[in-house]
Design a protein around this motif. Structure first.
Motif, PDB file in Angstrom:
ATOM      1  N   LYS A 110      -8.166  -0.969   5.740  1.00 22.42           N
ATOM      2  CA  LYS A 110      -7.467  -1.075   7.020  1.00 22.42           C
ATOM      3  C   LYS A 110      -6.447   0.058   7.177  1.00 22.42           C
ATOM      4  O   LYS A 110      -6.223   0.581   8.269  1.00 22.42           O
ATOM      5  N   ALA A 111      -5.859   0.461   6.033  1.00 24.08           N
ATOM      6  CA  ALA A 111      -4.854   1.530   6.059  1.00 24.08           C
ATOM      7  C   ALA A 111      -5.501   2.908   6.232  1.00 24.08           C
ATOM      8  O   ALA A 111      -4.808   3.904   6.451  1.00 24.08           O
ATOM      9  N   GLY A 112      -6.854   2.963   6.089  1.00 23.63           N
ATOM     10  CA  GLY A 112      -7.544   4.220   6.332  1.00 23.63           C
ATOM     11  C   GLY A 112      -8.285   4.810   5.152  1.00 23.63           C
ATOM     12  O   GLY A 112      -8.842   5.902   5.237  1.00 23.63           O
ATOM     13  N   MET A 113      -8.333   4.092   4.025  1.00 26.21           N
ATOM     14  CA  MET A 113      -9.056   4.619   2.864  1.00 26.21           C
ATOM     15  C   MET A 113     -10.547   4.722   3.172  1.00 26.21           C
ATOM     16  O   MET A 113     -11.129   3.837   3.774  1.00 26.21           O
TER      17      MET A 113
ATOM     18  N   SER B 282      -3.509  15.822   1.313  1.00 27.04           N
ATOM     19  CA  SER B 282      -3.964  15.707   2.701  1.00 27.04           C
ATOM     20  C   SER B 282      -5.475  15.704   2.824  1.00 27.04           C
ATOM     21  O   SER B 282      -6.018  15.270   3.835  1.00 27.04           O
ATOM     22  N   SER B 283      -6.187  16.200   1.797  1.00 20.55           N
ATOM     23  CA  SER B 283      -7.648  16.222   1.908  1.00 20.55           C
ATOM     24  C   SER B 283      -8.292  16.033   0.546  1.00 20.55           C
ATOM     25  O   SER B 283      -7.611  15.994  -0.473  1.00 20.55           O
ATOM     26  N   GLY B 284      -9.630  15.951   0.564  1.00 21.28           N
ATOM     27  CA  GLY B 284     -10.378  15.809  -0.678  1.00 21.28           C
ATOM     28  C   GLY B 284     -10.958  14.429  -0.852  1.00 21.28           C
ATOM     29  O   GLY B 284     -10.703  13.527  -0.049  1.00 21.28           O
ATOM     30  N   PRO B 285     -11.770  14.256  -1.922  1.00 20.83           N
ATOM     31  CA  PRO B 285     -12.398  12.964  -2.189  1.00 20.83           C
ATOM     32  C   PRO B 285     -11.327  11.897  -2.448  1.00 20.83           C
ATOM     33  O   PRO B 285     -10.289  12.189  -3.040  1.00 20.83           O
ATOM     34  N   GLU B 286     -11.594  10.670  -1.988  1.00 22.16           N
ATOM     35  CA  GLU B 286     -10.595   9.609  -2.088  1.00 22.16           C
ATOM     36  C   GLU B 286     -10.920   8.614  -3.197  1.00 22.16           C
ATOM     37  O   GLU B 286     -12.075   8.415  -3.561  1.00 22.16           O
ATOM     38  N   ALA B 287      -9.876   7.983  -3.694  1.00 23.26           N
ATOM     39  CA  ALA B 287     -10.017   6.881  -4.653  1.00 23.26           C
ATOM     40  C   ALA B 287      -8.752   6.044  -4.523  1.00 23.26           C
ATOM     41  O   ALA B 287      -7.803   6.440  -3.838  1.00 23.26           O
ATOM     42  N   ALA B 288      -8.773   4.866  -5.154  1.00 20.83           N
ATOM     43  CA  ALA B 288      -7.582   4.004  -5.122  1.00 20.83           C
ATOM     44  C   ALA B 288      -7.350   3.371  -6.481  1.00 20.83           C
ATOM     45  O   ALA B 288      -8.309   3.025  -7.183  1.00 20.83           O
ATOM     46  N   VAL B 289      -6.081   3.246  -6.848  1.00 19.03           N
ATOM     47  CA  VAL B 289      -5.736   2.438  -8.023  1.00 19.03           C
ATOM     48  C   VAL B 289      -5.076   1.157  -7.513  1.00 19.03           C
ATOM     49  O   VAL B 289      -4.240   1.193  -6.615  1.00 19.03           O
ATOM     50  N   ILE B 290      -5.509   0.031  -8.085  1.00 19.89           N
ATOM     51  CA  ILE B 290      -4.991  -1.275  -7.672  1.00 19.89           C
ATOM     52  C   ILE B 290      -4.333  -1.934  -8.875  1.00 19.89           C
ATOM     53  O   ILE B 290      -4.989  -2.174  -9.894  1.00 19.89           O
TER      54      ILE B 290
ATOM     55  N   ILE C 240       0.833  -1.215   0.000  1.00 15.51           N
ATOM     56  CA  ILE C 240       0.000   0.000   0.000  1.00 15.51           C
ATOM     57  C   ILE C 240       0.865   1.262   0.000  1.00 15.51           C
ATOM     58  O   ILE C 240       1.812   1.377   0.781  1.00 15.51           O
ATOM     59  N   ILE C 241       0.512   2.203  -0.870  1.00 16.81           N
ATOM     60  CA  ILE C 241       1.158   3.518  -0.855  1.00 16.81           C
ATOM     61  C   ILE C 241       0.077   4.536  -0.483  1.00 16.81           C
ATOM     62  O   ILE C 241      -0.917   4.682  -1.207  1.00 16.81           O
ATOM     63  N   PRO C 242       0.217   5.214   0.652  1.00 15.53           N
ATOM     64  CA  PRO C 242      -0.815   6.165   1.087  1.00 15.53           C
ATOM     65  C   PRO C 242      -0.860   7.397   0.180  1.00 15.53           C
ATOM     66  O   PRO C 242       0.098   7.675  -0.549  1.00 15.53           O
TER      67      PRO C 242
ATOM     68  N   SER D 203      -2.345  13.716 -10.028  1.00 12.41           N
ATOM     69  CA  SER D 203      -3.765  13.796  -9.680  1.00 12.41           C
ATOM     70  C   SER D 203      -4.038  14.671  -8.466  1.00 12.41           C
ATOM     71  O   SER D 203      -3.265  14.692  -7.513  1.00 12.41           O
ATOM     72  N   ASN D 204      -5.168  15.377  -8.519  1.00 16.24           N
ATOM     73  CA  ASN D 204      -5.598  16.157  -7.348  1.00 16.24           C
ATOM     74  C   ASN D 204      -6.459  15.335  -6.406  1.00 16.24           C
ATOM     75  O   ASN D 204      -6.864  15.803  -5.343  1.00 16.24           O
ATOM     76  N   ILE D 205      -6.754  14.101  -6.832  1.00 18.72           N
ATOM     77  CA  ILE D 205      -7.547  13.204  -5.976  1.00 18.72           C
ATOM     78  C   ILE D 205      -6.661  12.741  -4.818  1.00 18.72           C
ATOM     79  O   ILE D 205      -5.449  12.567  -4.985  1.00 18.72           O
ATOM     80  N   ARG D 206      -7.254  12.538  -3.660  1.00 20.57           N
ATOM     81  CA  ARG D 206      -6.525  11.938  -2.539  1.00 20.57           C
ATOM     82  C   ARG D 206      -6.442  10.439  -2.839  1.00 20.57           C
ATOM     83  O   ARG D 206      -7.299   9.651  -2.454  1.00 20.57           O
ATOM     84  N   LEU D 207      -5.387  10.084  -3.581  1.00 20.50           N
ATOM     85  CA  LEU D 207      -5.317   8.777  -4.243  1.00 20.50           C
ATOM     86  C   LEU D 207      -4.460   7.763  -3.497  1.00 20.50           C
ATOM     87  O   LEU D 207      -3.276   7.985  -3.241  1.00 20.50           O
ATOM     88  N   TRP D 208      -5.092   6.640  -3.177  1.00 22.35           N
ATOM     89  CA  TRP D 208      -4.390   5.506  -2.571  1.00 22.35           C
ATOM     90  C   TRP D 208      -3.891   4.583  -3.677  1.00 22.35           C
ATOM     91  O   TRP D 208      -4.439   4.582  -4.784  1.00 22.35           O
ATOM     92  N   VAL D 209      -2.868   3.790  -3.344  1.00 22.83           N
ATOM     93  CA  VAL D 209      -2.348   2.810  -4.297  1.00 22.83           C
ATOM     94  C   VAL D 209      -2.222   1.451  -3.598  1.00 22.83           C
ATOM     95  O   VAL D 209      -1.773   1.387  -2.442  1.00 22.83           O
TER      96      VAL D 209
END
Ligand code: NAG
Length: 269
Positions: A99-102, A32-40, A26-28, A63-69
């Motif tokens: 679990k990481a907080g997404m 620091s803020s904004g709508p979240e999304a994740a790329v897997i 996982i890469i956080p 990206s300006n999205i609060r993006l998880w990986v």
């Protein structure tokens, strides 16, 4: 006795390996803020999951999205993702991201090479909201227009494995779709990066087959990653409707037109 123990160990590794071996790195987010999304990410054959870290970070940077990986890896069979692995691998990734907080469930699958062959059939009946194919394409019998999710087909001009001549067929299919449904350009864009090769969708040491067939790139790996980052970011903005969608669409249109100069579909002989 030793060999019997070894055999037992090998047998149980095979037996339980399927569900236990696949992991996610996982890469956080960097915002620091904004709508979240994740790329897997689903890696190409025999490519380590972590080989996509630099690519993933380039997407986060663009990206300006609060993006998880989540980078899936450690696949059981020869470090190769198979259709059988995907449901468990992706379930593991969703769980680890949460679990990481997404927050939320805006998951987007990213498949490279063989990973991009196996991802779309899985994604059809999954929590994924969109699909990104790097050096890969929807295989025969799966048309862009009938595919249920937004899908970005991102190709490289000097890809020696997934040749530009094959992606040109998908581009031509998209041109036909656009003639009757103009919004197809934004739902299923087919793009191309000038001067990039197959290995540059990842980084680090590549397996023998990639080394053997890939072409020599005209641009640096960092430059390739920057462009991948920008295209994927624009596609995420548009397909997830987060941020400046109008600007994202304009960027996708420009990239689509630029790609057309290299695909040179039919009318050029
Ligand atoms: C693969 O397993 C190793 C060892 O446990 C771990 O350090 C690494 O992060 C895993 N890779 C991925 C992509 O999950």
């Amino acid at each position: 006795m030793t060999s019997l123990l070894l055999l037992t160990a090998m047998f149980s590794a095979l037996f339980i390996g399927q569900s236990l071996a696949v992991t996610s790195y996982i890469i956080p987010p960097i915002r620091s803020s904004g709508p979240e999304a994740a790329v897997i990410f689903v890696p190409g054959a025999r490519i380590d999951g972590k080989a996509y870290e630099a690519t993933a970070r380039a997407i986060q940077a663009a990206s300006n999205i609060r993006l998880w990986v989540a980078l899936t890896g450690n696949y059981t069979l020869n470090n190769m993702a198979t259709p059988l692995d995907l449901p468990g691998a992706m379930r593991g990734a969703y769980a680890k991201l949460q679990k990481a907080g997404m927050k939320g469930d805006k998951y987007v699958g990213v498949g490279h090479s063989l990973g991009g062959v196996f991802l779309p059939p899985y994604a059809k009946h999954s929590p994924l909201k969109a699909v990104v194919l790097l050096g890969a394409y929807l295989t025969k019998g799966n048309s862009l227009s009938e595919y249920p999710l937004p899908v970005l087909t991102l190709s490289a001009e000097l890809d020696g494995q997934t040749r530009i001549t094959r992606i040109a067929e998908t581009y031509e299919e998209l041109l036909k779709d656009i003639s009757t449904a103009p919004a197809s350009l934004y739902r299923t864009p087919v793009l191309n990066i000038a001067g990039a090769c197959h290995a540059q969708f990842a980084s680090g040491k590549m397996p023998a087959t990639v080394v053997k067939y890939d072409l020599h790139p005209d641009i640096s790996e960092a430059a390739a990653h920057r462009q991948i980052g920008q295209h994927v970011s624009d596609f995420l903005t548009v397909s997830l409707q987060i941020g400046d969608v109008t600007k994202g669409k304009a960027a996708l249109r420009q990239a689509f037109n630029d790609a057309g100069t290299r695909f040179k579909v039919k009318d050029v002989l």
